[in-house]
Design a protein around this motif. Sequence first.
Motif, PDB file in Angstrom:
ATOM      1  N   ILE A  72      -2.171  -2.858  -8.998  1.00  9.14           N
ATOM      2  CA  ILE A  72      -0.872  -2.888  -8.329  1.00  9.14           C
ATOM      3  C   ILE A  72      -0.100  -1.593  -8.568  1.00  9.14           C
ATOM      4  O   ILE A  72      -0.340  -0.882  -9.539  1.00  9.14           O
ATOM      5  N   ASP A  73       0.831  -1.314  -7.652  1.00 11.53           N
ATOM      6  CA  ASP A  73       1.688  -0.132  -7.736  1.00 11.53           C
ATOM      7  C   ASP A  73       3.036  -0.560  -8.319  1.00 11.53           C
ATOM      8  O   ASP A  73       3.753  -1.363  -7.713  1.00 11.53           O
ATOM      9  N   LEU A  74       3.366  -0.036  -9.508  1.00 11.42           N
ATOM     10  CA  LEU A  74       4.620  -0.407 -10.171  1.00 11.42           C
ATOM     11  C   LEU A  74       5.603   0.759 -10.204  1.00 11.42           C
ATOM     12  O   LEU A  74       6.464   0.832 -11.079  1.00 11.42           O
ATOM     13  N   THR A  75       5.496   1.651  -9.235  1.00 13.93           N
ATOM     14  CA  THR A  75       6.406   2.800  -9.196  1.00 13.93           C
ATOM     15  C   THR A  75       7.853   2.326  -9.073  1.00 13.93           C
ATOM     16  O   THR A  75       8.193   1.552  -8.174  1.00 13.93           O
ATOM     17  N   GLY A  76       8.710   2.777  -9.997  1.00 18.97           N
ATOM     18  CA  GLY A  76      10.123   2.424  -9.952  1.00 18.97           C
ATOM     19  C   GLY A  76      10.439   1.011 -10.405  1.00 18.97           C
ATOM     20  O   GLY A  76      11.590   0.578 -10.358  1.00 18.97           O
ATOM     21  N   SER A  79       8.306  -5.213 -19.463  1.00  9.12           N
ATOM     22  CA  SER A  79       7.289  -6.063 -20.075  1.00  9.12           C
ATOM     23  C   SER A  79       5.951  -5.949 -19.351  1.00  9.12           C
ATOM     24  O   SER A  79       4.885  -6.073 -19.962  1.00  9.12           O
ATOM     25  N   LEU A  80       5.982  -5.700 -18.027  1.00  2.72           N
ATOM     26  CA  LEU A  80       4.745  -5.569 -17.282  1.00  2.72           C
ATOM     27  C   LEU A  80       3.983  -4.313 -17.687  1.00  2.72           C
ATOM     28  O   LEU A  80       2.758  -4.277 -17.643  1.00  2.72           O
ATOM     29  N   TYR A  81       4.698  -3.282 -18.118  1.00  2.43           N
ATOM     30  CA  TYR A  81       4.045  -2.034 -18.505  1.00  2.43           C
ATOM     31  C   TYR A  81       3.154  -2.227 -19.727  1.00  2.43           C
ATOM     32  O   TYR A  81       2.181  -1.511 -19.917  1.00  2.43           O
ATOM     33  N   ILE A  93       1.364   4.317 -11.040  1.00  2.00           N
ATOM     34  CA  ILE A  93       2.698   4.764 -10.657  1.00  2.00           C
ATOM     35  C   ILE A  93       2.561   6.126  -9.976  1.00  2.00           C
ATOM     36  O   ILE A  93       1.629   6.874 -10.238  1.00  2.00           O
ATOM     37  N   LYS A  94       3.490   6.414  -9.089  1.00  2.00           N
ATOM     38  CA  LYS A  94       3.544   7.722  -8.436  1.00  2.00           C
ATOM     39  C   LYS A  94       4.605   8.563  -9.147  1.00  2.00           C
ATOM     40  O   LYS A  94       5.686   8.071  -9.471  1.00  2.00           O
ATOM     41  N   THR A  95       4.299   9.824  -9.399  1.00  2.00           N
ATOM     42  CA  THR A  95       5.223  10.719 -10.094  1.00  2.00           C
ATOM     43  C   THR A  95       5.476  11.959  -9.228  1.00  2.00           C
ATOM     44  O   THR A  95       4.797  12.178  -8.214  1.00  2.00           O
TER      45      THR A  95
END
Length: 316
Positions: A123-127, A132-134, A142-144
């Motif tokens: 999954i994409d968690l960007t932003g 807790s999910l991290y 994530i996109k940086t």
Amino acid sequence: MKLSEEEIDNIFTECFNELRRNECNDFTHVLIKIFKSICYIIFISFVIYTILYHHQPTLSLVMRNVQGFIYPGLKILRLLSVPIISAYPSLSELYDESCLVQNPYFIVPDMDCYPCENVYSVIDLTGFTNISLYQSGIPYIIKTDLEPVNISTLQDLYIKYKSTFDQDAKRIYSRNQSLRTIEDSLTNELHETEHILWRINRMTPARILRTVFPKPYTISQWSGQSPERYIIIDGENSEPYYIPDMECSYVYTIQGSGRRTILLRPSKECLGLCRTVSVVLNPSEVLFYNWWYWRPISVPFASSKEKSVTYIGSYC
């Protein structure tokens, strides 16, 4: 009785053959004794390990009585090793190794595989703001806004800090026998099937690399980062390979340039409960996973026309 020259030669030849046979028998006898001694040591070590592993009171008793000798013993060992290190300075590199010999048969019994049991995709968690999910152990990206890091970037960095890298991080792994140092890799044209693994496990070069590969924002400031990290350079059609296990369990993979497909295969402990998932890593994207549950394989992206630079670190 008079002997002929031929008979004398035969006598001497027979004597020499007898001496050789005796020497061979003595050498064989010594080898057998050494082999038996090694077998005894292995057997006794196995018995002691089995007793300590399965009988907690014995383990506690041994630890109480041995603990006081650990520091003096290590001090004596350090003093004894000084002449050896003086004679072979290259052995000092082993000081920074957290593990000299990895056990290929190590397995965690009855490991809880909940972080990977219900994972069907990365999954994409960007932003995302739920911290807790991290730390849950599930894989995510994530996109940086990281500036692209390609081979030219690494070349400039190497030229600027050449003395540091040559002293503390010059060795690489490559299937190409002509490439043995990072200087060889960055000063030669790389083939499209090339695969170069550059391992850094000292703080000074690690701090330099953080100027182009900064710590991802999802890593808490309270997390401890391992000094061990890898930079992997791949040609457009390099063969698939397993990403190395890291010192800490939480691993992040930053794609500096190019594209790679990452296959996350479940570990041996979770192979029957979890499924393989995959993700394409684009430049400036970061993949997070926990290597207790996943054994990732890096595969070339089908339509990529650019060499890949990947940075791998870990934290606890």
